[in-house]
Design a protein around this motif. Structure first.
Motif, PDB file in Angstrom:
ATOM      1  N   HIS A   2      12.757 -13.453 -16.544  1.00 54.76           N
ATOM      2  CA  HIS A   2      11.400 -13.900 -17.271  1.00 54.76           C
ATOM      3  C   HIS A   2      11.382 -13.673 -18.070  1.00 54.76           C
ATOM      4  O   HIS A   2      12.179 -14.873 -19.480  1.00 54.76           O
ATOM      5  N   THR A 255       5.765 -13.324 -11.931  1.00 56.03           N
ATOM      6  CA  THR A 255       5.524 -11.891 -12.021  1.00 56.03           C
ATOM      7  C   THR A 255       4.895 -11.308 -11.497  1.00 56.03           C
ATOM      8  O   THR A 255       3.399 -12.083 -11.258  1.00 56.03           O
ATOM      9  N   ASP A 257       3.497  -8.613 -11.850  1.00 57.84           N
ATOM     10  CA  ASP A 257       2.060  -7.405 -12.674  1.00 57.84           C
ATOM     11  C   ASP A 257       2.647  -7.983 -14.114  1.00 57.84           C
ATOM     12  O   ASP A 257       3.605  -8.135 -14.597  1.00 57.84           O
ATOM     13  N   THR A 260       5.464  -5.645 -15.820  1.00 55.20           N
ATOM     14  CA  THR A 260       7.005  -5.646 -15.191  1.00 55.20           C
ATOM     15  C   THR A 260       7.696  -6.944 -16.668  1.00 55.20           C
ATOM     16  O   THR A 260       8.174  -6.434 -17.283  1.00 55.20           O
ATOM     17  N   ARG A 264       9.955  -4.878 -20.940  1.00 55.87           N
ATOM     18  CA  ARG A 264      11.299  -5.601 -21.726  1.00 55.87           C
ATOM     19  C   ARG A 264      11.016  -4.948 -22.764  1.00 55.87           C
ATOM     20  O   ARG A 264      10.171  -4.913 -24.216  1.00 55.87           O
TER      21      ARG A 264
END
Length: 264
Positions: A2, A255, A257, A260, A264
């Motif tokens: 990510h 990703t 969506d 997600t 973080r």
């Protein structure tokens, strides 16, 4: 993997299928943009949409909680208007909705409906062109009349060649479908003004600085724009890419969506 949200100075985000569908925010979209703003990143909302005017679009985004004061909005219609002016075009026969006509007017280009001038524009003096944006109700007769203008040598400017865009009911036919119908009738070599084109990137450049992340749901428009600009890209599988199955090698991050990422 990510993205590190704190590492980006500018976030450029697509709208339809990425942040919202039919004016309803997608899960995580509002929170993610707010998290970027809290970190001091500038937000640029970038869309190939051309139906609503920029003022109407910004108002809708504000109501949805997706736009805040200081955010920049860049549309393919605006990029087309700027490109027309750059090319010395002062009058266009247009297929499109209010967003296209409004953008052209703001750039000093007179726009008239294409099916109103197909007879009177018997010659093609410099300074004239055909402009096309999304117009869902355009019929075959109108396309045929515009094809006659193109046969007379007028250049063609289009907001996008995307054949579909996401709605609640699924993917709806985009500007690229009308362009394909034109191409079946007459040879076309359009000047593309939306993502990922050079005119669109030119419209964006003044609003981005530092390290940039492009967020979008379309490989051909969003990921390719980021690749052309040298930015990182985050492909979200919530719009036109939702039913595609590939490893998306040109996307920096992928990703399912925005929830997600925002968690973080």
């Amino acid at each position: 993997m990510h993205p590190d949200l704190a590492s980006y100075d500018t976030v450029v985000s697509d709208l339809d299928g990425t942040l919202w569908i039919d004016d309803t925010p997608l899960p995580g979209a509002v929170g993610l943009l707010d998290s970027f703003r809290r970190r001091g990143a500038r937000i640029c909302l970038a869309t190939n949409a051309s139906v609503a005017t920029s003022a109407q679009l910004r108002a809708g985004l504000t109501r949805a909680g997706l736009a805040a004061p200081g955010d920049v909005l860049v549309t393919a219609a605006d990029a087309l208007g700027a490109q027309a002016r750059e090319l010395g075009i002062h009058e266009v026969a247009a297929i499109g909705e209010a967003g296209l006509f409004d953008a052209l007017a703001r750039h000093g280009v007179r726009a008239v409906p294409g099916d109103e001038v197909w007879r009177s524009w018997s010659s093609t003096p410099s300074g004239r062109a055909v402009a096309m944006g999304l117009a869902p109700d355009t019929d075959i007769r109108t396309l045929g009349r515009v094809a006659m203008l193109l046969e007379r040598g007028l250049p063609l400017l289009v907001t996008t060649t995307e054949v579909a865009y996401p709605t609640r009911e699924g993917l709806s036919g985009g500007t690229g479908m009308a362009l394909a119908a034109l191409a079946a009738r007459v040879a076309v070599d359009p000047i593309i003004c939306g993502k990922p084109s050079s005119p669109f990137l030119t419209a964006l450049r003044p609003h981005v600085a530092g390290r940039v992340l492009m967020i979008g749901d379309t490989v051909a428009a969003d990921v390719e724009l980021a690749a052309a600009a040298g930015w990182d890209s985050l492909l979200v599988l919530t719009g036109t890419s939702a039913d595609q199955h590939t490893d998306w090698p040109r996307a920096t991050f992928v990703t399912p969506d925005l929830l997600t990422i925002g968690a973080r």
